[in-house]
Design a protein around this motif. Structure first.
Motif, short mmCIF file in Angstrom:
data_model
loop_
_atom_site.label_atom_id
_atom_site.label_comp_id
_atom_site.label_asym_id
_atom_site.label_seq_id
_atom_site.Cartn_x
_atom_site.Cartn_y
_atom_site.Cartn_z
N ASN A 163 0.81 -1.21 0.00
CA ASN A 163 0.00 0.00 0.00
C ASN A 163 0.85 1.27 0.00
N TRP A 164 1.89 1.29 0.81
CA TRP A 164 2.75 2.48 0.93
C TRP A 164 3.44 2.77 -0.40
N ALA A 165 4.02 1.75 -1.00
CA ALA A 165 4.71 1.94 -2.28
C ALA A 165 3.73 2.34 -3.37
N GLY A 166 2.53 1.78 -3.36
CA GLY A 166 1.53 2.14 -4.35
C GLY A 166 1.11 3.59 -4.24
N ALA A 167 0.97 4.08 -3.01
CA ALA A 167 0.60 5.48 -2.80
C ALA A 167 1.71 6.41 -3.27
N ILE A 168 2.94 6.03 -3.03
CA ILE A 168 4.07 6.84 -3.52
C ILE A 168 4.04 6.90 -5.04
N ALA A 169 3.81 5.77 -5.69
CA ALA A 169 3.78 5.74 -7.16
C ALA A 169 2.67 6.65 -7.69
N ALA A 170 1.49 6.62 -7.06
CA ALA A 170 0.37 7.45 -7.49
C ALA A 170 0.70 8.94 -7.35
N THR A 171 1.26 9.29 -6.20
CA THR A 171 1.57 10.70 -5.94
C THR A 171 2.71 11.18 -6.82
N GLU A 172 3.72 10.36 -7.00
CA GLU A 172 4.84 10.75 -7.87
C GLU A 172 4.40 10.91 -9.31
N HIS A 173 3.42 10.13 -9.73
CA HIS A 173 2.88 10.28 -11.09
C HIS A 173 2.29 11.67 -11.27
N LEU A 174 1.50 12.12 -10.30
CA LEU A 174 0.89 13.44 -10.37
C LEU A 174 1.95 14.54 -10.31
N ILE A 175 2.94 14.37 -9.45
CA ILE A 175 4.03 15.36 -9.36
C ILE A 175 4.79 15.42 -10.68
N GLY A 176 5.02 14.25 -11.27
CA GLY A 176 5.75 14.20 -12.54
C GLY A 176 5.02 14.89 -13.67
N LEU A 177 3.69 14.93 -13.59
CA LEU A 177 2.90 15.63 -14.61
C LEU A 177 2.96 17.15 -14.44
N GLY A 178 3.47 17.59 -13.30
CA GLY A 178 3.58 19.03 -13.05
C GLY A 178 2.65 19.56 -11.98
N HIS A 179 1.88 18.68 -11.33
CA HIS A 179 0.96 19.13 -10.28
C HIS A 179 1.73 19.47 -9.00
N ARG A 180 1.31 20.56 -8.36
CA ARG A 180 1.93 20.98 -7.11
C ARG A 180 0.91 21.07 -5.98
N ARG A 181 -0.34 21.30 -6.32
CA ARG A 181 -1.40 21.33 -5.31
C ARG A 181 -2.17 20.01 -5.41
N ILE A 182 -1.78 19.07 -4.58
CA ILE A 182 -2.34 17.71 -4.64
C ILE A 182 -3.01 17.40 -3.30
#
Length: 347
Positions: A163-182
């Motif tokens: 679960n922890w690693a999956g959440a990191i992958a999800a959040t890093e995906h959004l950050i990688g797209l350029g999102h800053r307010r998540i």
């Protein structure tokens, strides 16, 4: 000569030496026809060399209980499919029980399990009390836990996911797209998987140097109404304090993500043009939603199948040295995420 006793030979020992799965060895022991002659002969030769004698004394009626909090959720359906297929392959029947989070329900499934002299139980319940564990022990019924709430007895086999690693992958995906307010729509606070997903979200945000404002994490339930309510609350809170709304949301379940879809559309916001959304679980309907949901695949059927196979090994008298197994999650990118239309700052 060594005075140490010889190591105990188990189905796992035979499988490793034969280069096959434990399920294949079990099929040979059960006289199943769907094993090649060469493989069957090799397994039997290894068993003869080790003088292996399978222990079947505890196999009674060929019935295993699967106990879940509820039977009608998309999450539960995937668990049921995985367990049923694995048990069917071994010629074992499966009985379903629902707890529904009530004391009466909990007593009912325990009483039913005892009445039908079940061989064992796969428990997918929100919690298992010491009294319940004691009763299972008194009945002589082995059990395996799937995705339990919190810390459990280390001697009890437990199957979960990363679960922890999956959440990191999800959040890093959004950050990688350029999102800053998540923002994060979290699950129930008391559940271990919810806390792990929330911790993964925070860890990814911290590693990227991004703040998580007060109110940007909303705890709720793993369902559509909760996702809708908490997403609306996120937007209301941003308006109330004069803060820009989030451009992306990571939901702790697919159903919460679909609730977020509804709340965003009710505000005239589009996914992913205005707000990107990521879920967790990858239940089948995610590929048919509009837009198709980017999500973290939790191997629900595989988790249930491993729990079923582990339970059958316990029923057959094997020692199972698997206090906790976590199967890998991975990100599935679909149409609900995109780069923010306007570059945003960290605030």
């Amino acid at each position: 000569m060594s005075s140490r006793p010889a190591a105990k030979v188990t189905i796992s020992t035979i499988a490793a030496e034969a280069g096959v799965s434990t399920a294949t060895v079990s099929k040979v022991l059960n006289g199943r026809a769907d094993v090649s002659t060469a493989t069957r002969d090799r397994i039997r030769q290894i068993m003869a060399r080790h003088h292996y004698q399978p222990r079947r004394a505890r196999r009674r009626g060929g019935v295993v209980d699967l106990v879940l909090n509820e039977l009608d959720s998309l999450w539960s359906i995937e668990i049921i499919r995985g367990a049923e297929e694995a048990l069917r392959d071994e010629g074992v029947s499966m009985m379903l029980s629902a707890v529904h989070g009530s004391t009466a329900g909990t007593n009912a499934w325990l009483d039913q399990l005892a009445a039908r002299r079940s061989d064992g139980a796969i428990l997918v319940v929100s919690d298992l009390t010491p009294r319940q564990r004691t009763k299972l022990g008194a009945l002589g019924i082995p059990f395996v836990l799937v995705d339990p709430v919190g810390n459990v007895d280390p001697t009890v086999p437990t199957i979960g996911a990363t679960n922890w690693a999956g959440a990191i992958a999800a959040t890093e995906h959004l950050i990688g797209l350029g999102h800053r307010r998540i923002a994060h729509l979290a699950g129930p606070r008391q559940l271990l998987c919810s806390r792990a997903r929330a911790d993964g979200f925070h860890a990814a945000m911290e590693a990227a140097g991004l703040p998580v404002p007060d109110g940007a994490v909303r705890y709720g339930e793993f369902n559509d109404p909760s996702g809708r309510t908490e997403m609306a609350a996120l937007l209301d809170e941003a308006d109330r304090v004069g803060r820009p709304s989030p451009t992306a949301v990571f939901a702790a379940s697919d159903l919460q993500a679909f609730g977020a879809y509804t709340a965003l559309r009710e505000r005239g916001l589009r996914v992913p043009d205005d707000v990107s959304v990521v879920g967790f679980d990858d239940v089948p309907v995610t590929r048919w939603s509009d837009p198709a949901l980017t999500t973290v695949r939790q191997p629900l059927q595989e988790m249930a199948a491993m729990a079923a196979n582990t339970l059958l090994r316990l029923v057959d008298g094997e020692d199972v040295n698997l206090p906790r197994v976590e199967l890998a999650t991975h990100l599935v990118v679909r149409g609900s995420t995109a780069a923010p239309v306007v570059a945003t700052g960290a605030g």
